[in-house]
Design an enzyme around this catalytic site. Structure first.
Site, mmCIF file in Angstrom:
data_model
loop_
_atom_site.group_PDB
_atom_site.id
_atom_site.type_symbol
_atom_site.label_atom_id
_atom_site.label_comp_id
_atom_site.label_asym_id
_atom_site.label_seq_id
_atom_site.Cartn_x
_atom_site.Cartn_y
_atom_site.Cartn_z
ATOM 1 N N GLU A 194 27.058 -28.005 -19.508
ATOM 2 C CA GLU A 194 27.273 -28.364 -18.104
ATOM 3 C C GLU A 194 28.251 -29.533 -17.971
ATOM 4 O OE1 GLU A 194 26.278 -26.726 -15.489
ATOM 5 O OE2 GLU A 194 24.444 -25.639 -15.988
ATOM 6 N N LYS A 235 29.977 -33.936 -9.494
ATOM 7 C CA LYS A 235 29.029 -33.149 -8.701
ATOM 8 C C LYS A 235 28.785 -33.795 -7.341
ATOM 9 C CE LYS A 235 25.015 -30.307 -8.613
ATOM 10 N NZ LYS A 235 23.953 -29.611 -9.343
ATOM 11 N N GLU A 245 26.766 -25.021 -0.094
ATOM 12 C CA GLU A 245 27.498 -23.999 -0.841
ATOM 13 C C GLU A 245 28.090 -22.931 0.067
ATOM 14 O OE1 GLU A 245 26.629 -21.021 -4.499
ATOM 15 O OE2 GLU A 245 25.769 -22.995 -4.722
ATOM 16 N N ARG A 249 31.455 -25.807 -3.164
ATOM 17 C CA ARG A 249 30.340 -26.050 -4.078
ATOM 18 C C ARG A 249 30.099 -24.859 -5.015
ATOM 19 N NH1 ARG A 249 24.386 -28.845 -2.999
ATOM 20 N NH2 ARG A 249 23.652 -28.537 -5.135
ATOM 21 N N ASN A 253 29.268 -23.061 -10.021
ATOM 22 C CA ASN A 253 28.650 -21.906 -10.675
ATOM 23 C C ASN A 253 29.538 -21.298 -11.755
ATOM 24 O OD1 ASN A 253 26.253 -21.891 -9.080
ATOM 25 N ND2 ASN A 253 27.455 -21.073 -7.380
ATOM 26 N N HIS A 256 28.040 -19.235 -14.477
ATOM 27 C CA HIS A 256 26.627 -19.013 -14.158
ATOM 28 C C HIS A 256 26.292 -17.576 -13.788
ATOM 29 C CE1 HIS A 256 26.484 -23.319 -14.373
ATOM 30 N NE2 HIS A 256 25.232 -23.370 -14.010
ATOM 31 N N HIS A 260 23.339 -16.338 -15.818
ATOM 32 C CA HIS A 260 22.050 -15.969 -15.215
ATOM 33 C C HIS A 260 21.665 -14.537 -15.575
ATOM 34 C CE1 HIS A 260 22.150 -19.228 -11.802
ATOM 35 N NE2 HIS A 260 21.813 -19.712 -12.981
ATOM 36 N N HIS A 275 19.181 -22.067 -20.634
ATOM 37 C CA HIS A 275 20.154 -22.018 -19.544
ATOM 38 C C HIS A 275 21.557 -22.468 -19.962
ATOM 39 C CE1 HIS A 275 21.833 -22.216 -15.543
ATOM 40 N NE2 HIS A 275 22.105 -23.496 -15.714
#
Length: 377
Positions: A194, A235, A245, A249, A253, A256, A260, A275
């Site tokens: 991240e 962030k 979002e 924003r 992701n 992601h 996910h 994750h």
């Protein structure tokens, strides 16, 4: 990059949301100082602390002692550790613990732990009494640089990750960097994915700094605090500009949507994939897919993969232990993702390192073809 390392051990980042603005404090020893920091900002004198069985033995006692020294009365609830705790099954006892502590409007709920505890506790704080004050004390790198900041809370469903939740901003984030010393190497690496993400979104110079300084970040000290502060500031800036979002924003992701889907495909089994590891593979896939769509150079994808591999992160589907479902099943998970609008797939793609953008009309046939190529088994 190194020119703005501050001599002080502690950094402060402000999340600017008008009357709901809050501070992120970053540095060693903040768990022991939590009572003082909370008491100086909140009027309430009752707290409910939610944590898990991995974190509690190390940090619950010093936190409770710190709260007590500042005249704050606290109760605690210890939950099982792991992604499966982000569920309705555990949301109910958290809500009951908060109500049982007789938390009033100026009192607060404290999340002491990683992203799972932060997301679950924040959701409970957001719905108990239609919204209670909330403090994040993240103890993992991933939570310190990502999930503790910005007010996204929630739990998982069999349909997918984080599909049930609310936006509920914290009143304070205390990122005690000394807590990271007790993380396993795997957990630290997962959080680092991240950190790297912020460079890949729109800070190419930060990504370059990480390529040169990642060992110092892993070792601790000023470089680690610097990397966390840059990540939190990145962030905070995005959240201040687009809290819910609706636009910018969504860039957070990056990696992601693929990540996910891979987490769902492994049934959130942390032995197989956590994750941050899913995000690492997802960021490589996003850069490779961008190259396939002639948006970016394949050299960028190779550079991203090389760095993530160097720090010890998985970068390919084949790096995930055990069998994965076929590409069409992975596509089903992607289609269920929150980042789908009007049936069109939304991906964060890139034109190069630090040049990410929101692509909200990606043909699913192209994604399926790409995944089939990457995952022929």
């Amino acid at each position: 990059m190194t020119s703005h390392v501050m001599p002080t051990a502690e950094r402060k980042v402000r999340v600017d949301l008008a009357e709901r603005s809050y501070d992120i404090l970053i540095g060693p020893g903040l768990i022991a100082a939590a009572g003082r920091e909370i008491a100086s900002r909140l009027k309430g004198r009752k707290m409910a602390v939610i944590t898990d069985e991995n974190v509690a033995p190390r940090y619950l006692e010093p936190l409770m002692a710190s709260l007590g020294e500042s005249g704050i009365e606290a109760v605690s609830l210890i939950l099982p550790a792991g992604e499966k705790t982000k569920s309705f099954e555990h949301l109910i006892p958290v809500c009951e613990a908060i109500l049982g502590a007789r938390i009033e409007r100026n009192d607060a709920v404290i999340a002491l732990g990683g992203g799972v505890i932060g997301d679950l506790t924040g959701f409970a704080a957001g719905i108990v009494r239609r919204g209670s004050r909330f403090i994040q004390i993240p103890t993992s790198l991933l939570a310190q640089v990502d999930s503790s900041v910005g007010g996204k809370t929630g739990i998982n469903s069999p349909h997918g990750k984080n599909l049930i939740g609310v936006f509920h901003q914290p009143d304070l984030v205390l990122a005690d960097t000394a807590a990271l010393d007790t993380l396993s190497p795997r957990e630290f690496r997962a959080g680092y994915a991240e950190v790297a993400k912020y460079g890949l979104i729109d800070k190419p110079e930060f990504f370059e700094w990480l390529e040169k300084n990642w060992q110092a970040v892993f070792a601790g000290g000023p470089a680690r605090i610097e990397a966390i502060a840059v990540s939190c500031q990145a962030k905070a800036d995005v959240v201040a500009a687009d809290e819910r979002e609706n636009g910018r924003r969504a860039l957070l992701n990056l990696g992601h949507t693929f990540g996910h889907a891979l987490e769902a495909a492994t049934d959130y089994d942390s032995k197989r994939l956590v994750h941050g590891e899913g995000v690492a593979i997802g960021m490589v896939l996003a850069h490779e897919f961008s190259a396939r769509m002639n948006l970016a150079s394949p050299d960028d994808a190779r550079r991203v993969e090389a760095h993530l591999k160097t720090v010890g992160l998985p970068t390919r589907l084949a790096d995930i232990p055990g069998a994965l479902p076929p590409a069409d099943r992975l596509m089903e998970a992607i289609a269920q993702d929150k980042k789908v609008k009007g049936g069109k797939l939304t991906f964060i793609l890139t034109r190069g390192i630090g040049q990410s953008f929101v692509a909200d009309d990606v043909p699913s046939s192209e994604v399926l073809s790409f995944l089939t190529e990457k995952h022929p088994r």
